[in-house]
Design a protein around this motif. Structure first.
Motif, short mmCIF file in Angstrom:
data_model
loop_
_atom_site.label_atom_id
_atom_site.label_comp_id
_atom_site.label_asym_id
_atom_site.label_seq_id
_atom_site.Cartn_x
_atom_site.Cartn_y
_atom_site.Cartn_z
N PHE A 27 0.60 -1.23 -0.06
CA PHE A 27 -0.10 -0.02 -0.07
C PHE A 27 0.85 1.43 0.07
O PHE A 27 2.09 1.30 0.45
N PHE B 89 -3.17 0.51 -3.86
CA PHE B 89 -2.42 -0.56 -3.35
C PHE B 89 -2.47 -1.53 -4.36
O PHE B 89 -3.01 -1.52 -5.43
N TYR C 90 -2.29 -6.13 -4.67
CA TYR C 90 -2.50 -7.42 -3.97
C TYR C 90 -1.75 -8.76 -4.56
O TYR C 90 -1.99 -9.68 -4.08
N THR D 270 -2.29 -12.01 3.09
CA THR D 270 -3.55 -12.38 2.96
C THR D 270 -3.93 -13.64 3.50
O THR D 270 -3.09 -14.59 3.63
N SER E 67 -3.36 -15.71 10.88
CA SER E 67 -3.89 -15.01 11.91
C SER E 67 -3.41 -13.44 11.78
O SER E 67 -3.83 -12.70 12.57
N PHE E 68 -2.77 -12.94 10.93
CA PHE E 68 -2.38 -11.24 10.64
C PHE E 68 -3.35 -10.70 9.50
O PHE E 68 -2.79 -9.76 9.15
N TYR E 69 -4.32 -11.57 9.48
CA TYR E 69 -5.10 -10.97 8.16
C TYR E 69 -5.24 -9.40 8.47
O TYR E 69 -5.98 -9.12 9.60
N ASN E 70 -5.04 -8.42 7.30
CA ASN E 70 -5.51 -7.06 7.25
C ASN E 70 -4.50 -6.38 8.40
O ASN E 70 -4.49 -5.29 8.17
N GLU E 71 -3.64 -6.91 9.15
CA GLU E 71 -2.68 -6.08 10.01
C GLU E 71 -1.63 -5.40 8.80
O GLU E 71 -1.08 -6.20 8.08
N GLN E 72 -1.43 -4.31 9.03
CA GLN E 72 -0.54 -3.68 8.05
C GLN E 72 0.69 -3.20 8.70
O GLN E 72 0.66 -3.07 9.73
N PHE F 39 4.09 -1.13 8.57
CA PHE F 39 4.60 0.18 7.87
C PHE F 39 5.98 0.47 7.92
O PHE F 39 6.63 -0.07 8.65
N PHE G 138 -9.33 -1.93 14.34
CA PHE G 138 -7.80 -1.83 14.61
C PHE G 138 -7.63 -0.47 15.33
O PHE G 138 -8.14 0.62 14.95
N TYR H 2 -3.86 1.94 15.60
CA TYR H 2 -2.65 2.12 15.24
C TYR H 2 -2.13 3.31 16.09
O TYR H 2 -2.94 4.33 16.23
N ARG I 145 -6.24 -5.04 17.94
CA ARG I 145 -7.30 -5.26 17.05
C ARG I 145 -8.47 -5.87 17.84
O ARG I 145 -8.20 -6.60 18.81
#
Lengths: 115, 108
Positions: A33, A48, A50, A96, A99-104, A106, B34, B36, B49
């Motif tokens: 992203f 973004f 994928y 994707t 257990s970390f789905y959607n955690e971004q 940075f 979430f 942050y 989360r």
């Protein structure tokens, strides 16, 4: 340890220049992203991706393009920089599924100033 | 349309006081929410989360679907909690929708 790196912390460019911002992640994440962060406006999604060579427009894609030729690298391109593109640019990646789905995760950000 | 609202740009509290950072969302499906945090000169990082239901650095957040809220709370604020906090909404896709952020200042 999760790592997202950005090519520059600070960048100064002139109006009309073509600008490349590079982002690399070493976590084998599918999703990457680009956001810009402005005081009072929060984070706004520019583009973004994928998958390799795939891209989707975010909320503010005008004036920007992206490139993803390799899974680990996502580039943001300002075709002709303008002063209103002066901002902090943040890159992020996520996986994707799992257990970390959607955690971004940075990167440290690139502060771009366009004169 | 998805939207995340953080009504406070700046929140100032005294050390040891309770703190609550508000977040309201609009989303018709089943949201993933979430918080942050960005400390001074550090990168943005996940604080917590909603699906994990855990407490991180003394912070908790409960998803209230009836009020469409996900407020962040801590009973006793510390000076090191001073930072920028963003609430974010995910869906079945890949991108997150961030709020505009709340700057928390904890003074001694």
């Amino acid at each position: 340890d999760v790592k997202v790196t950005q090519s520059s912390r600070y960048l100064v460019k002139r109006t009309g220049e073509k600008v490349f911002l590079e982002c690399v992640q070493d976590m084998d994440h599918e999703n990457m992203f680009w956001y810009r962060q402005d005081p009072g406006l929060g984070l706004r999604l520019i583009y973004f991706s994928y998958d390799v060579k795939m891209k989707e427009k975010g909320d503010i894609p005008e004036g920007y393009s992206v490139s993803r030729e390799k899974k680990e690298r996502f580039s943001l391109i300002l075709e002709s920089a303008s002063t209103n593109q002066t901002s902090m640019y943040l890159c992020a990646s996520s996986m994707t599924g799992g257990s970390f789905y959607n955690e971004q995760f940075f990167g440290p950000g690139t502060r771009l100033t366009v004169l | 349309a998805q939207r995340v609202t953080q009504p406070e740009k700046l929140l100032s509290v005294f050390k040891g006081a309770p703190v609550e950072l508000k977040c309201n969302y609009s989303y018709s499906g089943s949201p993933e929410l979430f918080w942050y945090v960005q400390y001074s000169r550090q990168r943005l990082q996940l604080l917590l989360r909603h699906i994990s239901r855990e407490s991180i650095k003394g912070f908790t957040a409960d998803l209230n679907k009836g009020e469409t809220s996900f407020h962040l709370k801590k009973p006793f604020a510390q000076e090191e909690d001073s930072a920028m906090y963003y609430c974010a909404l995910g869906n079945s896709g890949y991108a997150l929708n961030f709020g505009k952020g709340t700057s928390l200042l904890v003074t001694p």
